[in-house]
Design an enzyme around this catalytic site. Structure first.
Site, mmCIF file in Angstrom:
data_model
loop_
_atom_site.group_PDB
_atom_site.id
_atom_site.type_symbol
_atom_site.label_atom_id
_atom_site.label_comp_id
_atom_site.label_asym_id
_atom_site.label_seq_id
_atom_site.Cartn_x
_atom_site.Cartn_y
_atom_site.Cartn_z
ATOM 1 N N GLU A 146 8.465 0.724 -7.160
ATOM 2 C CA GLU A 146 9.863 0.262 -7.497
ATOM 3 C C GLU A 146 10.266 -1.093 -7.488
ATOM 4 O O GLU A 146 11.363 -1.632 -7.899
ATOM 5 C CB GLU A 146 10.599 0.694 -5.940
ATOM 6 C CG GLU A 146 12.177 0.449 -5.849
ATOM 7 C CD GLU A 146 12.815 0.905 -4.556
ATOM 8 O OE1 GLU A 146 12.080 1.746 -3.892
ATOM 9 O OE2 GLU A 146 13.867 0.558 -4.347
ATOM 10 N N ARG B 19 22.866 10.818 -9.388
ATOM 11 C CA ARG B 19 23.509 10.645 -8.205
ATOM 12 C C ARG B 19 24.712 9.379 -8.049
ATOM 13 O O ARG B 19 25.444 9.469 -7.256
ATOM 14 C CB ARG B 19 22.114 9.509 -7.515
ATOM 15 C CG ARG B 19 21.131 10.477 -6.940
ATOM 16 C CD ARG B 19 20.039 9.946 -6.534
ATOM 17 N NE ARG B 19 19.008 10.834 -6.020
ATOM 18 C CZ ARG B 19 17.677 10.590 -5.619
ATOM 19 N NH1 ARG B 19 17.213 9.395 -5.796
ATOM 20 N NH2 ARG B 19 17.046 11.608 -5.206
ATOM 21 N N HIS C 34 22.739 6.378 -2.645
ATOM 22 C CA HIS C 34 22.327 7.885 -2.798
ATOM 23 C C HIS C 34 23.496 8.711 -2.185
ATOM 24 O O HIS C 34 24.262 8.319 -1.128
ATOM 25 C CB HIS C 34 21.111 8.001 -1.639
ATOM 26 C CG HIS C 34 20.522 9.447 -2.076
ATOM 27 N ND1 HIS C 34 21.310 10.770 -1.595
ATOM 28 C CD2 HIS C 34 19.383 9.851 -2.728
ATOM 29 C CE1 HIS C 34 20.407 11.746 -1.743
ATOM 30 N NE2 HIS C 34 19.377 11.406 -2.435
ATOM 31 N N GLY D 109 0.835 -1.076 -0.011
ATOM 32 C CA GLY D 109 -0.018 0.038 -0.065
ATOM 33 C C GLY D 109 0.754 1.231 0.007
ATOM 34 O O GLY D 109 0.470 2.512 0.770
ATOM 35 N N GLY D 110 1.848 1.412 -0.874
ATOM 36 C CA GLY D 110 2.673 2.377 -0.939
ATOM 37 C C GLY D 110 1.739 3.518 -1.986
ATOM 38 O O GLY D 110 0.800 2.753 -2.542
ATOM 39 N N LEU D 111 2.598 4.097 -2.835
ATOM 40 C CA LEU D 111 2.052 5.046 -3.806
ATOM 41 C C LEU D 111 1.484 4.010 -5.024
ATOM 42 O O LEU D 111 0.436 4.266 -5.599
ATOM 43 C CB LEU D 111 3.076 6.025 -4.344
ATOM 44 C CG LEU D 111 3.551 7.181 -3.489
ATOM 45 C CD1 LEU D 111 4.492 8.100 -4.168
ATOM 46 C CD2 LEU D 111 2.163 8.063 -3.408
ATOM 47 N N ARG E 250 18.651 5.990 -11.608
ATOM 48 C CA ARG E 250 17.439 6.826 -11.228
ATOM 49 C C ARG E 250 17.545 8.168 -11.073
ATOM 50 O O ARG E 250 18.609 8.497 -10.250
ATOM 51 C CB ARG E 250 16.647 6.178 -10.375
ATOM 52 C CG ARG E 250 15.206 7.087 -10.347
ATOM 53 C CD ARG E 250 14.249 6.387 -9.092
ATOM 54 N NE ARG E 250 14.566 6.273 -7.759
ATOM 55 C CZ ARG E 250 14.662 7.386 -7.005
ATOM 56 N NH1 ARG E 250 14.207 8.666 -7.560
ATOM 57 N NH2 ARG E 250 15.208 7.318 -5.900
ATOM 58 N N SER F 71 11.063 8.798 -8.801
ATOM 59 C CA SER F 71 10.544 7.578 -8.473
ATOM 60 C C SER F 71 9.051 7.691 -8.075
ATOM 61 O O SER F 71 8.196 6.953 -8.317
ATOM 62 C CB SER F 71 11.553 6.902 -7.051
ATOM 63 O OG SER F 71 11.305 7.728 -6.294
ATOM 64 N N LEU F 72 8.918 8.792 -7.507
ATOM 65 C CA LEU F 72 7.333 8.950 -6.882
ATOM 66 C C LEU F 72 6.494 9.234 -8.173
ATOM 67 O O LEU F 72 5.367 8.548 -8.425
ATOM 68 C CB LEU F 72 7.488 10.405 -6.090
ATOM 69 C CG LEU F 72 8.000 10.416 -4.855
ATOM 70 C CD1 LEU F 72 7.750 11.783 -4.252
ATOM 71 C CD2 LEU F 72 7.387 9.287 -3.919
#
Lengths: 250, 646
Positions: free
Chosen positions: B404, B299, B238, B13-15, B414, B419-420
């Protein structure tokens, strides 16, 4: 790397919702930048009490470990807070860990906060849109109003405000500060406001805002510094207006 | 006609999971939403800096096509281009939708959406809500799904764990085996399709920027059931995270987007207070080495530079693995307004105020570009046919993936704030295809014999019982930590084949030790111990996928850096030369003197490298090992060329 200091923990444990709680004392080697969660993780790697007894690892709830998910609330040295930001070096020892007392017990430091999410349903804490298709931009919102809403929308349903609230108990229906603050948030939004009357009617009923005793303990414990008492005052005012409106129109 | 409404099982239940659920509910479907925890606590809340969409509100000339180019270039051309292009074209509509849902995006003086800079692009393309954009986006979708739950279309199974897909005799997915984390009960749920939206695998590395649920287990379970896993070796490190005991907390790229500067003292082991070190004695290495992009290089580039400064040049702050991320030149009011949330995190965990003293940061494992392999169907015009049931389907029919946990969109690296976007995009985009998949099924789960479900359940009951009864000498949490340390030491920013081979041996040893694990808790209520062992079992397999992929891929691409195979781009090289070179090649032989000295030789090396390695890595489970093969990448829209961010 561990140094020669020791971390002492006193943890309240409970195996099942209907069994008796008991205490365990555990000592761990001190590590720099340790927090309560890193201690609980260290216990998993060597679950032994101070007197050498092998025990099961402690059960608790956590996820993000950076105070944005709201999972890891517990009562630490008598104060409700997030355990990820509870840095060991800033706490007097022994560090006493207890589960929140206002929610049904699951196990050890884990409780069931379903009631908070059910309350969000009761007050329709959402913006009701026509649909997800691309019908253009959202409403223009002044930055000042956006900044105000943002403060409220950081609420992570952690339950600190309810644990601290004298009005909120296991056996009543009081919705509590977090829910009232969400009512304010959605009533502030231009589209959300279209359902504001329904939200106000809901919190005028049982367990609603009239039961707030104005103890103001909620705002003191909120990890996100949400202006909860301001929300209660504002939503309280709106319900009074709604009440008058109801009297005049009926 | 089938009476039953189409019904789906969404895991996570993430984005991505919430976006898919919302979209399916809008199309009148029923959804069972499964999560380890209340979905509002999903890892998406950790995303800080923002979400990209080329709306060009500042007259910079940005466009979805530029966004597309920046993204495929950022990913070193390893992503399938039609999907990336479709995502970038959908991005403005996604931002407008999220805005309508009430996300508290920062505003301009006129009350419109504000945008800021992020890495890997020269445009202000990133919409943001303070520095907790992920949290704000997730809450908006959580609220919509709660509305559908209130209306009875969504059934949430929180505190449940996904164990595997239920496959029928034709290997079609008909449901899922679930584990109730409170009661310990194992049971199956049935659906037209199962959507894995289970996030990244960072916990395989132990301490990372990930949440504790980012364990990669669901996708590995699919791999063990025969699904293809793709590009596993592409792990994003990162550049800026805060060191910690339990976690390496992210310090968002937005800190640099809002002017943050990375530096170290020019003198090694300089013990002075950083604020007293004069400008000329500071080494702003990103700005010096990359004048155009400066602190906002992608990155992979930034992490390599930091690694080089600390380990090769020995210039880490105080001789330690740390560099400064400095915002102290910006006003306190500006920082509070644009970055409040992340600066709070820094001061809460370090006790220092980043508005007054430079932050001390170091790279940390953050994101997996790779993931479970998923399909797509392009529309012949370089975009995606949104009605196609192939979109986001794994190599197991009826098993889908989004967010993801799939491998698409980001190639070998990325870009920040993409990512969002890819999470929400996949969740929404796959909706119509899932509906048409249901409508076109010849037989539905109602027609599948109940023995198929019973057998799947029984197998898992037996398996979990087996884990519960393990009574060896190894502590599984210690084993998990050891596994993370193997990967951190050998499969990180700089990769060498000898170390990768060593890592594979060590992982195999770990697998042997796993057989001697002890289940630390054998009770039957809310007991995480048996699950933890099952998760560790999957993670060992995933560690093999990542490491073997890294060993076999003998090149330097994006986040996968093998110095041995660096093509040594000439300093004065211009990437457009390569486009010219390819064009000229079509009309005959290339003359060396047409290009600056040494460039043709470099371009030939680059071309040969792409012929061999510009391919998707595919891992398939054979004889308890990942069998690696390669698949063509769709580069039909933009000519791959050397990256350069100077």
């Amino acid at each position: 790397m561990p140094d020669d200091k020791i971390i002492r923990l006193k943890i309240k444990r409970q195996d099942q919702p209907d069994t008796k709680p008991y205490w365990q004392e555990i000592e761990l080697p001190h590590k720099p930048r340790a927090n309560v969660i890193s201690c609980l993780m260290d216990i998993q790697m060597n679950p032994v009490t101070r007197d050498g007894q092998k025990v099961t690892p402690v059960v608790w709830e956590c996820n993000c470990l950076e105070e944005v998910c709201g999972s890891c609330t517990m009562v630490i040295n008598g104060k409700v807070r997030q355990s990820c930001t509870a840095l060991v070096d800033a706490l007097p020892q022994p560090i006493v860990l207890e589960p929140m007392s206002k929610f049904p017990m699951v196990r050890d430091l884990q409780v069931d906060r379903t009631r908070m999410f059910e309350n969000l349903k009761k007050v329709k804490a959402w913006v009701h849109i026509d649909g997800t298709y691309d019908i253009g931009e959202g409403p223009v919102i002044p930055e000042k109003q956006r900044a105000k809403a943002y403060l409220l929308s950081e609420c992570m349903t952690c339950g600190c405000c309810l644990e601290a609230c004298p009005q909120f108990t296991k056996d009543n229906d009081f919705m509590g500060a977090s829910t009232f603050s969400q009512v304010r948030l959605f009533n502030m939004h231009p589209t959300g406001a279209m359902e504001s009357e329904e939200r106000l009617e809901t919190i005028m009923g049982e367990g609603g805002i009239a039961d707030c005793g104005n103890a103001q303990s909620c705002v003191e414990v909120c990890p996100k510094k949400i202006p909860l008492t301001e929300s209660i005052a504002e939503v309280g005012g709106e319900t009074t207006l709604q009440l008058l409106k109801n009297l005049l129109l009926k | 006609m089938r009476k039953q409404r189409p019904s789906y099982i969404v895991i996570g239940g993430g984005l991505a999971g919430l976006a898919a659920t919302m979209k399916l509910c809008e199309d009148k479907a029923k959804v069972t939403l499964v999560s380890y925890q209340p979905v509002k606590r999903s890892h998406s809340v950790c995303a800080q800096g923002g979400i990209n969409a080329a709306i060009d509100t500042k007259g910079e000339g940005d466009s979805p096509e530029m966004h597309f180019y920046d993204t495929v270039k950022g990913g070193d051309f390893l992503a399938n281009q039609p999907l990336v292009r479709d995502m970038c074209h959908q991005a403005p509509a996604i931002i407008r939708l999220m805005d309508r849902l009430g996300v508290a995006f920062n505003r301009t003086p006129e009350g419109h959406l504000e945008f800021r800079r992020f890495g890997g692009t020269l445009y202000s393309r990133t919409a943001f809500a303070g520095a907790t954009t992920g949290q704000q986006l997730l809450y908006a979708l959580d609220e919509q799904v709660r509305r559908y739950e209130h209306d009875g279309q969504v059934k949430k199974l929180e505190w449940h764990e996904y164990l595997s897909a239920v496959l029928d005799s034709e290997n079609i997915c008909r449901g899922a085996v679930l584990h109730d984390l409170r009661t310990g009960e194992i049971f199956t749920v049935k659906g037209d399709a199962v959507v894995l939206a289970t996030g990244g695998p960072s916990q395989v590395y132990g301490k990372t920027t990930g949440s504790t649920v980012c364990n990669g287990v669901a996708t590995t379970s699919a791999y063990l059931q025969g699904a293809k896993y793709a590009n596993g070796e592409f792990i994003q490190v990162h550049p800026t995270a805060i060191p910690g005991q339990d976690k390496l907390r992210l310090m968002s790229e937005s800190a640099r987007g809002e002017g943050g500067r990375i530096w170290v003292p020019k003198k090694a082991n300089d013990s002075r207070d950083p604020l007293t070190i004069p400008e000329e004695e500071r080494y702003y290495f990103l700005e010096e080495n990359h004048p155009r992009f400066g602190n906002l290089v992608p990155r992979d580039v930034a992490s390599r530079e930091i690694h080089d400064v600390v380990y090769n040049k020995k210039l880490g702050v105080g001789g330690q693995a740390m560099v400064y991320l400095d915002l102290t030149h910006q006003s306190a009011g500006f920082l509070e307004h644009r970055l409040g949330g992340i600066l709070d995190i820094y001061s809460k965990f370090t006790g220092e105020d980043p508005k007054k003293v430079p932050m001390k940061i170091f790279p940390a494992v953050h994101y997996s570009m790779g993931g479970i392999w998923t399909d797509y169907e392009d529309d012949g015009n370089g975009l995606i046919d949104h009605q196609s049931p192939r979109n986001q389907m794994t190599s197991i029919q009826g098993l889908y993936a989004a967010g993801e946990c799939d491998y698409q969109f980001h190639g070998a690296n990325r870009l920040g704030a993409n990512s969002l976007l890819s999470c929400i995009y996949t969740g929404l985009m796959m909706g119509p295809g899932l509906i048409s998949y249901s409508q076109n099924l010849r037989a539905h789960f109602e027609d599948v014999p109940s023995t198929v479900f019973d057998q799947a359940r029984d197998q898992w009951q037996e398996r979990m019982q087996g884990f519960r009864q393990m009574n060896g000498k190894e502590n599984p949490y210690v084993l998990h930590q050891d596994m993370g340390n193997i990967l951190l030491a050998n499969v990180l920013i700089v990769r060498e084949n000898s170390k990768l081979e060593k890592a594979l041996t060590e992982i195999n040893d770990l697998e042997t030790r796993f057989k001697d694990v002890q289940c630390l808790d054998t009770t039957h209520w809310s007991n995480p111990a048996p699950s933890m062992i099952q998760q560790l079992h999957c993670q060992i397999q995933l560690a093999k996928i990542i490491t073997r992929g890294a060993l076999i891929r003998n090149e330097f691409r994006g986040a996968h850096y093998k110095p041995e195979f660096d093509l040594n781009q000439p300093k004065d090289f211009d990437p457009h030369e390569y486009v010219e070179y390819i064009e000229k090649k079509q009309y005959g032989e290339i003359q060396e003197e047409e290009f600056p000295s040494g460039h043709v030789a470099y371009m030939k090396r680059f071309e040969e490298c792409n012929e061999r390695w510009l391919k998707t890595t595919i891992a398939e489970h054979k004889n308890n090992q990942p069998e690696i093969s390669f698949e063509e990448v769709n580069t039909s829209l933009v000519q791959p060329r050397p990256r350069k961010y100077d």
